[in-house]
Write an enzyme that holds these catalytic residues in place. Structure first.
Site, short mmCIF file in Angstrom:
data_model
loop_
_atom_site.label_atom_id
_atom_site.label_comp_id
_atom_site.label_asym_id
_atom_site.label_seq_id
_atom_site.Cartn_x
_atom_site.Cartn_y
_atom_site.Cartn_z
N TRP A 101 0.84 -1.16 -0.09
CA TRP A 101 0.11 -0.13 -0.01
C TRP A 101 0.86 1.26 0.13
O TRP A 101 0.42 2.21 -0.62
CB TRP A 101 -0.91 -0.14 1.31
CG TRP A 101 -1.96 -0.91 0.99
CD1 TRP A 101 -2.23 -2.23 1.61
CD2 TRP A 101 -3.03 -1.05 -0.23
NE1 TRP A 101 -3.41 -2.78 1.18
CE2 TRP A 101 -3.91 -2.28 0.09
CE3 TRP A 101 -3.35 0.20 -1.00
CZ2 TRP A 101 -4.91 -2.31 -0.98
CZ3 TRP A 101 -4.49 -0.35 -2.03
CH2 TRP A 101 -5.30 -1.49 -1.82
N ASP A 176 -1.47 6.78 6.11
CA ASP A 176 -2.41 5.72 5.89
C ASP A 176 -2.82 4.75 6.71
O ASP A 176 -1.94 3.81 7.11
CB ASP A 176 -2.11 5.05 4.44
CG ASP A 176 -3.14 4.10 3.96
OD1 ASP A 176 -4.33 3.97 4.50
OD2 ASP A 176 -2.86 3.56 2.79
N LYS A 200 -12.53 -1.33 6.67
CA LYS A 200 -11.78 -2.31 7.08
C LYS A 200 -12.32 -1.90 8.72
O LYS A 200 -12.70 -3.17 9.33
CB LYS A 200 -10.42 -1.98 7.14
CG LYS A 200 -9.59 -2.70 5.98
CD LYS A 200 -10.00 -1.89 4.73
CE LYS A 200 -9.13 -2.44 3.50
NZ LYS A 200 -8.09 -1.60 2.69
#
Ligand code: PLP
Length: 365
Positions: A101, A176, A200
């Site tokens: 990511w 993030d 999530k």
């Protein structure tokens, strides 16, 4: 009706209490005569839902007054572009690459800046297969960077930055937190900008949370699309256009559920127990299961593991499914399995998973 034990990496399990409440309120929200999906986003009912969600989030995370909370769209992926577009202002930014990511965030920043600025990789652990964090000596920071970007929990590789390793580097820290936000207390004041896609640990997909220090507002050049300008969205209370109303409503119910779990400290204690249970099972399996991540940065939320004999992978997944355990297939880039232990995954769910894993190892070892 039977609900399975859900270990999906995202969209992921939601608290059952929240789903029941949403079901009860679905046709007629608090006497409004319609569902939240069907009401004006500018009406007093939805405005109260949004205000309550923000107030509860501020209380849970201890977000100071001088930070704005934005409810945006486009997922964390849109933030990969929106962050450099807003914050670079012709300067350079640093990225620490610790997994898929943060690598994507780095690549997207390089793509959107073209010649307007530069984007540097300050450290990468790709050569060690993203199984550890870089050491302090390996991180080469630019003291004049517009910001430093990190991914505090790498969802695919299962690498998490422990809270105590988040240090002040003198430049705004951009993080993030998509896959572990709300899983533990966060020192918000150490960050310039925190962002997270919802699916999530927050709620359904469709809403993206951005928590931004007011000093970082108003830096976007005029070429940035209006909807992607943080300052404009902040001035308009995240309502320049129609926000993802239903996702915000469910996120708000999740925030209230979290308060009932003892807030983020209460949640962190439960999450620590769950992670320890699963890592103990893996480490105690005599090599039947392996997690490759260094012990000091193993994720409490996403636990990738492989079977010593990969030919058993399909059998493992089939039998898991038959036992009511969902979402255990690993990401295609790393293979094997992954169990995600987000807030809504109970200790009981982890106990059932471990029992299954121990039985499977016994029958196939
Ligand atoms: C899932 C995830 C993303 C991508 O989120 P989208 O909302 O699908 O754009 C980005 N970063 C991390 C850490 C993630 O877990």
């Amino acid at each position: 009706m039977t609900r399975a034990w859900n270990f999906s990496a995202g969209p992921a399990a939601l608290p059952e209490e929240v789903l029941h409440q949403a079901q009860e309120e679905l046709l007629d929200w608090h006497g409004a005569g319609c569902s939240v999906m069907e009401m004006s986003h500018r009406g007093k009912e939805f405005m109260s839902i949004l205000a309550q969600a923000e107030a509860d989030l501020r209380e849970l995370m201890g977000i100071p007054e001088h930070y704005k909370v934005l409810f945006l769209q486009g997922g964390a992926t849109q933030q990969f572009a929106q962050i450099p577009l807003n914050l670079l202002a012709g300067r350079s930014a640093d990225y620490i690459v610790t997994g898929s990511w943060s690598k994507k965030a780095f690549k997207e920043a390089q793509r959107v800046v073209a010649n307007a600025g530069t984007v540097r990789c300050a450290a990468s652990t790709e050569e060690s297969g993203f199984t550890r964090l870089p050491t302090a000596e390996e991180i080469k920071l630019d003291p004049f960077a517009a910001y430093l970007h990190v991914c505090t929990n790498e969802t695919i590789h299962g690498v998490e930055i422990p809270a105590e390793r988040i240090a002040d580097t003198g430049v705004p820290l951009v993080a993030d937190m998509s896959s572990h936000i709300l899983s533990r207390p966060v020192p918000v004041e150490k960050f310039g900008l925190i962002y997270a896609g919802a699916q999530k640990n927050i709620g359904p997909s469709g809403v993206t949370l951005v928590i931004i220090h007011r000093d970082l507002l108003g830096m976007a050049p005029l070429t940035v699309p209006t909807l992607m300008d943080y300052a404009v969205m902040a001035e308009n209370g995240s309502m320049l256009n129609t926000p993802p109303t239903f996702s915000i409503y469910i996120a708000g119910l999740v925030f209230q559920w979290l308060k009932r779990q003892g807030g983020l400290a209460g949640m962190a204690a439960i999450n620590a127990v769950k992670a320890e249970m699963l890592y103990d099972c893996i480490d105690g399996s005599d090599g039947f299961y392996t997690n490759p991540v260094a012990a000091d940065c193993r994720s409490r939320m996403n636990v990738p593991f492989t079977l010593a004999d990969a030919r058993l992978d399909a059998v493992f997944l089939d039998e898991a499914k038959a036992a009511g355990l969902l979402g255990l297939k690993g990401h295609k880039s790393v293979g094997g399995m992954r169990a995600s232990l987000y807030n809504a995954v109970s200790v009981e769910a982890v106990r059932v998973l471990i029992e299954f894993m121990n039985d499977f190892a016994k029958s196939n070892g």
